[in-house]
Design a protein around this motif. Structure first.
Motif, mmCIF file in Angstrom:
data_model
loop_
_atom_site.group_PDB
_atom_site.id
_atom_site.type_symbol
_atom_site.label_atom_id
_atom_site.label_comp_id
_atom_site.label_asym_id
_atom_site.label_seq_id
_atom_site.Cartn_x
_atom_site.Cartn_y
_atom_site.Cartn_z
ATOM 1 N N ALA A 37 -1.278 -7.182 -9.004
ATOM 2 C CA ALA A 37 -0.187 -8.063 -8.609
ATOM 3 C C ALA A 37 0.479 -7.586 -7.318
ATOM 4 C CB ALA A 37 0.856 -8.116 -9.728
ATOM 5 N N ALA A 38 0.914 -8.549 -6.535
ATOM 6 C CA ALA A 38 1.711 -8.260 -5.345
ATOM 7 C C ALA A 38 3.172 -8.070 -5.761
ATOM 8 C CB ALA A 38 1.602 -9.412 -4.358
ATOM 9 N N PHE A 39 3.966 -7.515 -4.854
ATOM 10 C CA PHE A 39 5.402 -7.400 -5.123
ATOM 11 C C PHE A 39 6.185 -7.360 -3.829
ATOM 12 C CE2 PHE A 39 3.539 -3.046 -5.652
ATOM 13 C CZ PHE A 39 4.086 -2.429 -4.530
ATOM 14 N N SER A 40 7.447 -7.663 -3.941
ATOM 15 C CA SER A 40 8.373 -7.351 -2.851
ATOM 16 C C SER A 40 9.352 -6.324 -3.407
ATOM 17 C CB SER A 40 9.087 -8.603 -2.350
ATOM 18 O OG SER A 40 9.871 -9.144 -3.373
ATOM 19 N N VAL A 41 9.984 -5.601 -2.499
ATOM 20 C CA VAL A 41 10.846 -4.498 -2.914
ATOM 21 C C VAL A 41 12.251 -4.746 -2.379
ATOM 22 C CG1 VAL A 41 11.090 -1.993 -2.996
ATOM 23 C CG2 VAL A 41 8.832 -2.994 -2.535
ATOM 24 N N ASP A 42 13.224 -4.727 -3.266
ATOM 25 C CA ASP A 42 14.632 -4.839 -2.842
ATOM 26 C C ASP A 42 15.257 -3.457 -2.753
ATOM 27 O OD1 ASP A 42 14.117 -7.488 -3.355
ATOM 28 O OD2 ASP A 42 15.281 -7.547 -5.225
ATOM 29 N N ILE A 43 16.009 -3.241 -1.706
ATOM 30 C CA ILE A 43 16.871 -2.057 -1.645
ATOM 31 C C ILE A 43 18.234 -2.522 -2.152
ATOM 32 C CG2 ILE A 43 17.996 -0.382 -0.133
ATOM 33 C CD1 ILE A 43 15.546 -0.840 1.786
ATOM 34 N N TYR A 74 -3.033 -7.460 -15.079
ATOM 35 C CA TYR A 74 -2.953 -7.704 -13.634
ATOM 36 C C TYR A 74 -1.553 -7.332 -13.117
ATOM 37 C CZ TYR A 74 -2.923 -10.457 -9.282
ATOM 38 O OH TYR A 74 -2.807 -10.862 -7.985
ATOM 39 N N THR A 75 -0.541 -7.795 -13.844
ATOM 40 C CA THR A 75 0.842 -7.472 -13.469
ATOM 41 C C THR A 75 1.101 -5.979 -13.659
ATOM 42 O OG1 THR A 75 1.621 -9.684 -14.009
ATOM 43 C CG2 THR A 75 3.262 -7.933 -14.050
ATOM 44 N N MET A 76 0.603 -5.438 -14.774
ATOM 45 C CA MET A 76 0.878 -4.029 -15.056
ATOM 46 C C MET A 76 0.199 -3.108 -14.038
ATOM 47 S SD MET A 76 3.121 -4.107 -17.357
ATOM 48 C CE MET A 76 3.276 -2.325 -17.499
ATOM 49 N N ARG A 77 -0.954 -3.542 -13.506
ATOM 50 C CA ARG A 77 -1.557 -2.733 -12.440
ATOM 51 C C ARG A 77 -0.628 -2.695 -11.217
ATOM 52 N NH1 ARG A 77 -6.500 -4.545 -14.598
ATOM 53 N NH2 ARG A 77 -6.537 -6.472 -13.381
ATOM 54 N N GLY A 78 -0.017 -3.847 -10.942
ATOM 55 C CA GLY A 78 0.959 -3.893 -9.849
ATOM 56 C C GLY A 78 2.165 -3.011 -10.145
ATOM 57 N N VAL A 79 2.597 -3.024 -11.396
ATOM 58 C CA VAL A 79 3.744 -2.213 -11.813
ATOM 59 C C VAL A 79 3.417 -0.722 -11.620
ATOM 60 C CG1 VAL A 79 5.010 -1.429 -13.868
ATOM 61 C CG2 VAL A 79 4.753 -3.884 -13.413
ATOM 62 N N ALA A 80 2.234 -0.330 -12.089
ATOM 63 C CA ALA A 80 1.860 1.085 -11.993
ATOM 64 C C ALA A 80 1.765 1.507 -10.523
ATOM 65 C CB ALA A 80 0.522 1.315 -12.703
#
Lengths: 173, 635, 369
Positions: free
Chosen positions: B411-417, B499-505
């Motif tokens: 999974a892709a993600f964006s990161v918030d500060i 799929y999501t958990m791979r992104g999480v890891a």
């Protein structure tokens, strides 16, 4: 409530919070906070707390008539913070000033000294959250009030250098 | 400039009289989707009836300050804290979330959760909907997000492209008032029209963002053989900033002249409530919609059942229960009739209503493919004081891993500060205060130093990880679970795919690298007792919901595999539109509201076209003969 | 009508300095009343006063723009810029003074008088003789000795006519540095935006905006954009209802507004530092506030003399002043019979002899004994 008790409560609060009396009065909530402590813990506990505080000040006061900070610290630890009955109340007074919230006293306290309805966790007034000293201590505004202005967040925080020392790890001051 | 809410607009429509009117359109829900469509139909002279489940009060500055006072007084400052509990239109609340024991649904709160994964996701049922408490981050979706099935073999393709939606993104950004700069937002294939400018200039990055950027900008990341460099980038935000020429920001909403909300002041309280209404909420669009005398609104009106003609499959009316008072269960049954019907109640309430009406769709897809974002938090202490807890909730983040070939695998993600420190993860700064005082023995000067040391150095990264569509993640109903008014409650069945958990890891690993690069102390520790604790690859993570509800009436180009078409029109009920996040085939890595707004602007055009095409008077067949009413007036 | 008191650019500069002082002079009374209201109470009144105060700051900015456009040198730290309260206002009468008051019927009465529409009666001149008063007046003619204006509106009418007159024979009147102009990117409020001034037309628009927003000069209670003039906003507090478009001035028909005159800190009217016990902590806080206010005026001066982007910083400064006033008004003023402290706005003017402006650094030295 008696005026001397209020003055003593203020004086205690100055030592507990490291904010000046004008800052504490400047919240507009000092009377309500004393009333809250009375409602939550009872008159007897408040009187005992102020008595212990007075004794601690007296014990720490030297010939010049001023309390020595190190001796006052020890006296407060011995007479107030380590006291089964007064310690949790004093810590709650600190949190009351800093958060504007009265936190419920721990169960071991209420088991011994009684639970009152007013002792539950509660905000004192809608204003008390906004007046929490915590926010001033970290040079921020309580979220949702006392806005600092558009773009001010891009600037370094206006924290007095003396509160920046001890960066890194705990060390009691 | 303030937004004038027409005085009395919430009371001017008598529900019983309205039942005798055939409106051009009946809209369920007074949130952003319903407000946008109502405003466009109203402007075109169409008659509209909006049914709102929340209390029927005019939007005034005083009413808004009632929310604010409730927030100030609340001991828990969660995202529903400003909004009164209303048993007749209950709301899920983040504090409801509990671990779910296998096989035992948690029905202790409005949203029944049958798991296996528990979520704290919420939505707000008041006039203005969840935009009352939204954070108002408004990234567009990437062009590749519309084709993830073709490109990466994951999720579903949209029947629309970025280019199709782009003009509606422009319009949506102006409708809700977005502050951003085109040069910051052009990345990963997102392009803007020549000469396009956002309504307002981008909000400045926070001091904390800048501190992070000093070390993170230029940080190399290699993923699936492609090297990229991270950078801290400002987010587009639907809150008032410095207007570009020609744009007049919309401030607070009220029935009387007020001047507040012209510009964000940095209250750091976007969620749950901007105290000055510098943040957009749907009340601003709704107020404009209600300027048209032909746009009516009935509040305290909870849709109960969608009635369909058994031959034509067209919707004939919406039966709703109108309660007298929020604290009383007394209600009257009313009906709303129209040429067209629009369900704009959100991606949980829309399918709930359809399913409660016995309309699961012939392909059974109504309620399926529920999506949200999976949030992973990571938190650390910076080596220097950053003055955390200043600014809007979030001004900047890292968006370089929103797209790319790696999405075939993870999974892709964006990161918030987060400008609000460890608030979300650990309840900072109140928990720090309690810890310093109760366990640390701090008071006086030592407490003040301790607070600066502990709070003003906080950095929290929030990884917003995509969750692809999966038919077994779904909203259902069951007559065993009803609310005060007798409405069936939504039941959520939800799990996170590998799929999501791979992104999480991967996100967790990346956070460690970022903290190392910053010289920050990593304090992240995931609690196995946390309600959203998920184990993957032998590691456990706390996963939180994002309130970015989607997928439950997915759009597509094939009636067999989707619920609505590209215009959000139901394939099965030709005069019914299901609008909002439920139509989205992917959530990808965008907060959903801007895309919802763009989709609804596009649908408004389609609805107008359909109304014009079907301008001949229609004959209604009464489905409920017991409820004899005077025949309709054709408008 | 008397002959114009404005003959040349120098006269205009003098008038515009006075205009800036006038616009500023209304701000301390509004701020004092606004912050005397207890937190989370009196929402209707608080919003009305706050917005008017913000708009007075816009007017101050517009006056600075006009002054800059003709090559003047805005200076908010010049002698006499901040009046000594109570001060007289020029409404043609000498029946009221402007005090620093807590929110009260008296305060609202004064605000209405400040913003009262005031076209001079036909049989009276725009300029009237200044009474021989011991107290200073907010708007006296800077060029005609002993004369003052019937109203603020008349004062601006005089400047606009003067501008037209001087521009007609002085082609180089608008000689100011355009980069000093404060535009909407620097000052935006719900109630209007900053108008950059480069010529007679923009100068006229800026000044007419000030006069109209204050008193509704000739536009009735609402302007074309549906904005209420300040005078009518305050009238709402007296009449207890909001105006709707089309209402008669005496009969607003909008929603009712709720006022609780008791939810107010009883601050001492027009408090002076001399009212504070000399060595008290609260006296120190009051002095520190004045220093902060003085540095705020210095910052505005910099913003108006070439660094308009500093207005953003000035707004942050304003918000800190807000917190300072709030702290003051919640403290009892010792020895005042139960009254509360209040900011005194005593700037270090009038204490030093030189005519020239004081710089901020000196201010602290003068204010802090």
């Amino acid at each position: 409530m008696t005026a001397p008790a209020f003055e003593e409560f203020l004086s205690l609060s100055v030592d507990l919070t490291a904010f000046e009396e004008t800052d504490l009065l400047g919240t507009g909530l000092a009377h309500q906070y004393l009333a809250k402590v009375r409602d939550a813990c009872g008159e007897e506990v408040v009187t005992a707390l102020l008595d212990a505080y007075r004794a601690a000040r007296a014990e720490a006061t030297g010939d010049d008539g001023r309390p020595d900070p190190r001796r006052l610290d020890r006296a407060l630890r011995h007479r107030v913070f380590s006291d089964e009955r007064l310690g949790p109340v004093a810590r709650n007074v600190i949190k009351l000033w800093y958060a504007g919230t009265w936190y419920g006293l721990p169960p071991e306290w209420t088991d011994c000294y009684g639970a009152r309805p007013a002792a539950e966790t509660s905000t004192v007034t809608a204003a008390s959250y906004q007046e929490g000293l915590l926010w001033r201590a970290i040079a921020a505004n309580p979220p949702g009030a006392k806005a600092p202005g558009y773009g001010s967040w891009a600037q370094p925080p206006r924290i007095d250098p003396r509160y920046r020392k001890g960066q890194g790890h705990d060390g009691t001051g | 400039m303030y937004v004038k809410f027409p005085e009395g607009a919430t009371k001017r429509t008598n529900p019983e009289a309205a039942a005798d009117v055939v409106y051009d359109a009946v809209i369920v829900g007074g949130g952003i989707a319903g407000a946008i469509i109502a405003s466009r139909l109203g402007a075109a002279g169409k008659s509209v009836l909006i049914l709102e489940a929340g209390p029927a009060e005019d939007l005034t500055l005083k009413g808004y300050e009632g929310y604010l006072d409730r927030f100030y007084s609340a001991t828990s400052k969660d995202n529903q804290s400003p909004y009164p509990v209303n048993p007749n239109a209950p709301m899920p609340r983040g504090t409801d979330a509990r671990r779910i024991s296998p096989g035992t649904p948690d029905s202790s709160a409005y949203l029944v959760q049958s798991g296996p994964f528990a979520t704290d996701t919420t939505y707000t049922r008041v006039l203005g909907g969840t935009t009352m408490h939204w954070e108002a981050k408004t990234p567009r979706m990437l062009p590749e997000d519309f084709r993830t099935r073709s490109l990466y073999g994951v999720g579903a393709d949209w029947p629309l492209t970025y280019e199709d939606l782009s003009p509606y993104y422009n319009e949506a950004e102006h409708e809700i008032g977005v502050s951003a700069d085109v040069e910051d937002q052009s990345y990963l294939g997102v392009e803007f029209d020549e000469g396009y400018v956002f309504p307002m200039k981008g909000l400045p990055l926070s001091y904390l963002d800048r501190m992070v950027a000093e070390d993170v900008d230029g940080m190399p990341v290699e993923l699936d053989g492609v090297r990229r460099e991270l950078r801290v980038r400002p987010y587009p935000q639907a809150r008032n900033g410095i207007p570009n020429p020609g744009y007049v920001p919309r401030g607070a909403v009220s029935t009387y002249q007020v001047e507040v909300g012209g510009r964000c002041q940095g209250n750091n309280n976007c969620v749950p409530l901007c105290p000055v209404q510098a943040k957009y909420h749907a009340g601003k669009t709704l107020s404009l919609a209600l300027q048209s005398p032909d746009v009516h609104l009935v509040g305290q009106a909870v849709a109960y059942r969608v009635h369909v003609d058994e031959h034509t499959r067209r919707v004939t009316e919406i039966e709703y229960r109108r309660y007298d008072k929020p604290d009383s269960t007394h209600f009257t049954t009313e009906r709303a009739r129209g040429r067209l019907f629009v369900l704009a109640a959100n991606a949980v309430e829309n399918p709930r209503l359809m399913l409660a009406s016995g309309l699961p769709g012939s392909n059974g897809l109504v309620g399926r493919n529920f999506m949200d974002h999976a949030y992973l938090l990571a938190w650390a202490l910076l080596p220097e004081v950053a003055g955390t807890f200043r600014g809007t909730n979030c001004t900047g983040g890292i968006t370089d891993l929103r797209g790319g070939g790696f999405r075939g695998r993870q999974a892709a993600f964006s990161v918030d500060i987060h400008n609000d420190g460890w608030g979300w993860a650990r309840g900072a700064p109140m928990t720090d205060l309690a810890d310093l005082v109760d366990a640390g023995g701090r008071y006086g000067e030592s407490l003040r130093q301790g607070l600066v040391d502990r709070v003003s150095r906080q950095l929290q990264l929030a990884f917003m990880v995509e969750v692809p569509a999966n038919p077994s993640n779904r909203v259902t109903v069951d007559p065993a679970y009803t609310d005060h008014l007798g409405n069936m409650r939504p039941i959520l069945t939800y799990d996170l795919p590998d799929y999501t958990m791979r992104g999480v890891a991967y996100a967790r690993q990346l956070s460690k690298r970022i903290f190392a690069r910053l010289g920050a102390e990593d304090h992240t520790r995931y609690d196995p007792d946390f309600w959203g604790y998920a184990v993957y690859g032998g590691e456990g993570y706390e996963i939180r919901g994002g309130n970015h509800l989607a997928g439950t009436h997915m759009m597509g180009s094939d009636p067999k595999t989707s619920v609505v078409d590209a215009n959000q029109r139901s394939w099965e009920h030709s005069n019914l539109y299901l609008v909002g996040g439920g139509s989205m085939p992917t959530v990808s890595t965008s907060n959903v509201t801007l895309t919802i707004a763009a989709l609804c602007l596009r649908s408004a055009a389609a609805i107008l076209a359909q109304l014009d095409a079907e301008s001949a008077p229609i004959r209604l067949t009464s489905t409920d003969t017991a409820q004899a009413r005077p025949q309709e007036v054709v408008l | 009508m008397t002959a114009s008191t404005i003959r040349d650019r120098h006269d205009l500069i003098a008038y515009l300095h006075t205009a800036m002082a006038l616009e500023h002079a209304t701000i301390p009374p509004y701020l004092t009343a606004y912050y005397s209201i207890r937190s989370t109470t009196n929402s209707d009144a608080a919003h009305i006063i706050r917005v008017v105060a913000v708009e007075e700051m816009l007017h101050l900015t517009l006056a600075a723009n006009v002054l800059n456009a003709i090559g003047g040198e805005p200076d908010l730290t010049r002698r006499g810029f901040v009046p000594t309260y109570p001060a007289y206002l020029p409404d043609g009468e000498d029946d009221f003074t402007v005090d620093l008051r807590p929110f009260s019927p008296d305060a609202v009465d004064t605000f209405c008088k400040i913003e009262r529409p005031g076209e001079a009666p036909r049989d009276r001149a725009r300029l009237v003789p200044e009474h021989d008063l011991a107290r200073p007046s907010l708007v006296t003619s800077p060029t005609a000795d002993g004369m003052r204006f019937y109203s603020i509106g008349e004062f601006y009418a005089e400047i606009i006519e003067g501008l037209e007159e001087v521009a007609s024979h002085d082609p180089g009147l608008f000689r100011g540095d355009p980069s000093r102009q404060v535009g909407p990117e620097y000052f935006f409020s719900g109630g209007g935006t900053a108008i950059p001034v480069f010529d007679l037309d923009s100068a006229r628009r800026a000044l007419e905006f000030i006069a109209d927003q204050g008193e509704g000069f000739d536009a009735g209670i609402h302007d074309e954009a549906g904005e209420l003039a300040h005078y009518y906003r305050f009238r709402q507090l007296q009449l207890g209802r909001y105006y709707e478009v089309g209402d008669h001035p005496d009969r607003p028909s909008g929603p009712h507004l709720a006022i609780d005159w008791h939810e107010v800190y009883p601050v001492k009217v027009s408090a002076r530092l001399a009212d504070y016990p000399p060595d008290s902590q609260i006296a120190e806080v009051a002095r520190a506030f004045n220093v902060e206010y003085w540095s705020f005026l210095g910052l505005l001066t910099e913003a108006f003399t070439g660094q308009p982007n500093l207005l953003q910083d000035a707004i942050w400064h304003m918000f800190r002043l807000r917190d300072g006033i709030n702290r003051l008004v919640r403290n009892p003023l010792p020895g005042s019979g139960g009254l509360h402290a209040a900011p005194t706005f005593e700037m270090p003017i009038g204490r030093s002899t030189p005519d020239g402006p004081l710089v901020v650094g000196e201010a602290a030295a003068v204010v802090t004994p």
